[in-house]
Write an enzyme that holds these catalytic residues in place. Structure first.
Site, PDB file in Angstrom:
ATOM      1  N   ARG A 101      73.966 -89.713 -33.526  1.00  0.00           N
ATOM      2  CA  ARG A 101      73.820 -88.590 -34.452  1.00  0.00           C
ATOM      3  C   ARG A 101      75.190 -88.125 -34.970  1.00  0.00           C
ATOM      4  O   ARG A 101      75.285 -87.538 -36.045  1.00  0.00           O
ATOM      5  CB  ARG A 101      73.123 -87.419 -33.757  1.00  0.00           C
ATOM      6  CG  ARG A 101      71.716 -87.739 -33.264  1.00  0.00           C
ATOM      7  CD  ARG A 101      71.086 -86.554 -32.577  1.00  0.00           C
ATOM      8  NE  ARG A 101      69.784 -86.886 -31.999  1.00  0.00           N
ATOM      9  CZ  ARG A 101      68.902 -85.968 -31.589  1.00  0.00           C
ATOM     10  NH1 ARG A 101      69.188 -84.681 -31.694  1.00  0.00           N
ATOM     11  NH2 ARG A 101      67.737 -86.317 -31.074  1.00  0.00           N
ATOM     12  N   GLU A 172      63.107 -88.332 -40.358  1.00  0.00           N
ATOM     13  CA  GLU A 172      63.199 -86.866 -40.279  1.00  0.00           C
ATOM     14  C   GLU A 172      64.615 -86.438 -40.654  1.00  0.00           C
ATOM     15  O   GLU A 172      65.583 -87.175 -40.440  1.00  0.00           O
ATOM     16  CB  GLU A 172      62.882 -86.396 -38.850  1.00  0.00           C
ATOM     17  CG  GLU A 172      62.773 -84.875 -38.724  1.00  0.00           C
ATOM     18  CD  GLU A 172      62.678 -84.383 -37.277  1.00  0.00           C
ATOM     19  OE1 GLU A 172      63.185 -85.039 -36.372  1.00  0.00           O
ATOM     20  OE2 GLU A 172      62.084 -83.299 -37.091  1.00  0.00           O
TER      21      GLU A 172
HETATM   22  C1  LIG Z   1      64.894 -80.621 -31.727  1.00  0.00           C
HETATM   23  C2  LIG Z   1      64.167 -81.410 -30.690  1.00  0.00           C
HETATM   24  C3  LIG Z   1      64.301 -80.845 -29.292  1.00  0.00           C
HETATM   25  C4  LIG Z   1      63.282 -81.505 -28.395  1.00  0.00           C
HETATM   26  O1  LIG Z   1      63.523 -82.904 -28.323  1.00  0.00           O
HETATM   27  C5  LIG Z   1      63.222 -83.329 -27.024  1.00  0.00           C
HETATM   28  N1  LIG Z   1      63.947 -84.577 -26.772  1.00  0.00           N
HETATM   29  C6  LIG Z   1      65.237 -84.820 -27.084  1.00  0.00           C
HETATM   30  N2  LIG Z   1      65.561 -86.086 -26.717  1.00  0.00           N
HETATM   31  C7  LIG Z   1      64.429 -86.635 -26.189  1.00  0.00           C
HETATM   32  C8  LIG Z   1      64.107 -87.903 -25.640  1.00  0.00           C
HETATM   33  N3  LIG Z   1      65.034 -88.890 -25.573  1.00  0.00           N
HETATM   34  N4  LIG Z   1      62.850 -88.130 -25.190  1.00  0.00           N
HETATM   35  C9  LIG Z   1      61.920 -87.142 -25.268  1.00  0.00           C
HETATM   36  N5  LIG Z   1      62.150 -85.907 -25.775  1.00  0.00           N
HETATM   37  C10 LIG Z   1      63.402 -85.673 -26.214  1.00  0.00           C
HETATM   38  C11 LIG Z   1      63.672 -82.179 -26.146  1.00  0.00           C
HETATM   39  O2  LIG Z   1      63.006 -82.207 -24.926  1.00  0.00           O
HETATM   40  C12 LIG Z   1      63.287 -80.985 -26.973  1.00  0.00           C
HETATM   41  O3  LIG Z   1      61.959 -80.663 -26.662  1.00  0.00           O
END
Ligand SMILES: CCC[C@H]1O[C@@H](n2cnc3c(N)ncnc32)[C@H](O)[C@@H]1O
Length: 484
Positions: A101, A172
């Site tokens: 990112r 996205e």
């Molecule tokens: C803006 C997004 C935040 C959300 O994005 C989830 N999140 C981030 N990285 C991963 C990943 N590698 N696998 C599953 N969920 C993921 C976080 O938990 C939070 O809810």
């Protein structure tokens, strides 16, 4: 090149593309854009993200989608297959790691090596640029559902080239929504231009017969963002994408917690996105919606976490959104296990199935909240166009400078941070301080009145402590923060 909300010419696009593909070694394999498009055309239509969303909208079906991403190709594939089969996910993500990112691909190289050595993911997502088109095509070819890239990348130009060349048909992000909540000091001029490139790329695929879905990131900081502010950003990014020729747009919103306000926010977002696209001459855009389950602090207790997931699913069902982004019972801890991720999906789908034949009915309260959000959003958007002398892109930059657009709790120094939100006694998110947002006196008075009601009930003053209490409330098992 001067910032302008104008479709990139082919010459401008191809000149930038030359530079973009040279920013990492995996760019070399996708130099032939026509070949990339031909490959993407070979992906079966039932695996096209944009078409699946369009079908769901027509059928009034709410689709489920998790977030998920791990470092290595085979493990990531196993994870997505598990979420698709065991988790019954309708749409599949690939959540991209934090180094990618920030375009720090050399750190990904180390993270991939460490993941192999330690036999566990040492990155917090899938490094799409390092795995390149060969790795990303392997993922797409091995799955039977559409795949989308989910990330938080200010400069996603190479990432976007690689995912679309791999047959991933949704991306996205946006020049505001992947800058202000995700970076400390990246100029908006830069990210708006970079996302114009990503949107133009999506449109080029579309113009050659491969529908590509673009999804501005709705929740922004996910912390008490008033619906009219997040809706304003979503509509702006939809307009910027449409100007580049994007035809499939999913506008999004992060759950705030008061059910009537959340349903109203989705309805207002749908209506005003359509209104503004039409007003500015974009007639053939397919607009769908996405609802993000609670983005704030989660309870650690598993049962309470499932309650938060179920509660959010009820709102998604009653609002009849096109898709819901699902949380997991591991949210309070970090990256979920595949089992926890699948469990969040199954919990959500069960609620959606139970409510599939029901929807929210227009009530006086609901229509009042839709009206409030639409009027607030109109005040913001009209001012953005005005300060840009009619150019939306320049208007965005100027609006952030003046605090007309202002995202609470953002890390970016390019937002005024004067807007202060707090919940009213129903839990709806209101403007405690409107900062420099040019609301009418009536709208300011309405927000103030709603907060004064809470102050009276809680026997406290209307002040910043309300905001602080609200930030921790849900993780402490309630919606509206209570004074100590
Ligand atoms: C803006 C997004 C935040 C959300 O994005 C989830 N999140 C981030 N990285 C991963 C990943 N590698 N696998 C599953 N969920 C993921 C976080 O938990 C939070 O809810």
């Amino acid at each position: 090149m001067k910032l302008e909300n104008r479709r990139l010419s082919n010459e401008e696009f191809m000149t930038i593309r030359e530079e973009v593909l040279n920013t990492w070694e995996t760019g070399a394999a996708i130099k032939d854009l026509q070949a990339n498009i031909e490959y993407a055309k070979s992906v079966p239509r039932e695996k096209n993200f944009a078409l699946k969303l369009q079908e769901a909208k027509n059928n009034k079906q709410v689709l489920t989608q998790p977030r998920a991403g791990v470092a290595l190709i085979s493990e990531h594939l196993n994870l997505l297959k598990y979420l698709s089969e065991e988790g019954e996910a309708d749409l599949l993500p690939t959540t991209v790691d934090s180094y990618t990112r920030q375009n720090r691909y050399e750190n990904c190289t180390i993270g991939i090596k460490e993941s192999v050595r330690l036999n566990r993911s040492m990155l917090n997502g899938f490094p799409v640029v390092n795995h390149g088109v060969s790795g990303c095509r392997k993922i797409q070819e091995s799955l039977d559902k559409p795949v989308q890239a989910r990330h938080g990348t200010p400069d996603a130009r190479l990432l976007s080239e690689i995912i679309h060349a791999s047959g991933w048909t949704s991306n996205e992000g946006g020049g505001i929504s992947y800058n202000i909540p995700y970076s400390k000091d990246v100029p908006l001029e830069r990210t708006i231009k970079d996302w114009q490139y990503c949107d133009r790329l999506a449109a080029i695929y579309e113009e050659h017969g491969v529908p590509i879905n673009r999804e501005p990131f709705g929740p922004l900081t996910g912390t008490l963002v008033p619906p009219s502010m997040s809706n304003s950003v979503a509509i702006i990014e939809a307009l910027l994408a449409a100007e580049q020729g994007v035809k499939h747009i999913t506008v999004g919103y992060g759950q705030c917690g008061n059910q009537i306000q959340d349903i109203a926010a989705i309805k207002a977002l749908e209506q005003q996105t359509d209104e503004y696209l039409l007003r500015y001459g974009y007639r053939d855009t397919v607009v769908t919606t996405v609802f993000h389950q609670w983005m704030g602090g989660f309870p650690k207790d598993e049962s309470k976490a499932y309650a938060a997931i179920s509660n959010a699913s009820v709102t998604a069902a009653m609002a009849k959104v096109t898709k819901v982004i699902v949380k997991t019972p591991h949210e309070a801890f970090g990256i979920p296990t595949k089992q926890a991720n699948a469990n969040g999906l199954k919990c959500t789908k069960m609620v959606l199935n139970l409510l599939a034949d029901q929807k929210s009915y227009m009530s006086k309260k609901l229509s009042e909240q839709i009206q409030i959000i639409k009027e607030e959003t109109k005040c913001i958007l009209e001012a953005v166009f005005e300060v840009g002398d009619g150019d939306l892109a320049r208007g965005v930059v100027e609006a952030f400078k003046r605090g007309i657009l202002d995202i609470p709790f953002a890390p970016s120094i390019h937002t005024a941070n004067k807007l202060l939100p707090a919940r009213d006694h129903y839990g709806a998110v209101r403007y405690l301080d409107c900062g420099n947002i040019p609301f009418t006196d009536e709208l300011k008075a309405y927000n103030r009145r709603m907060l004064e009601k809470r102050a009276k009930i809680q026997n406290r003053p209307v002040d910043f402590q309300m905001t602080v209490d609200d930030i921790f409330a849900v993780s402490e098992g309630k919606l509206v923060g209570k004074p100590e």
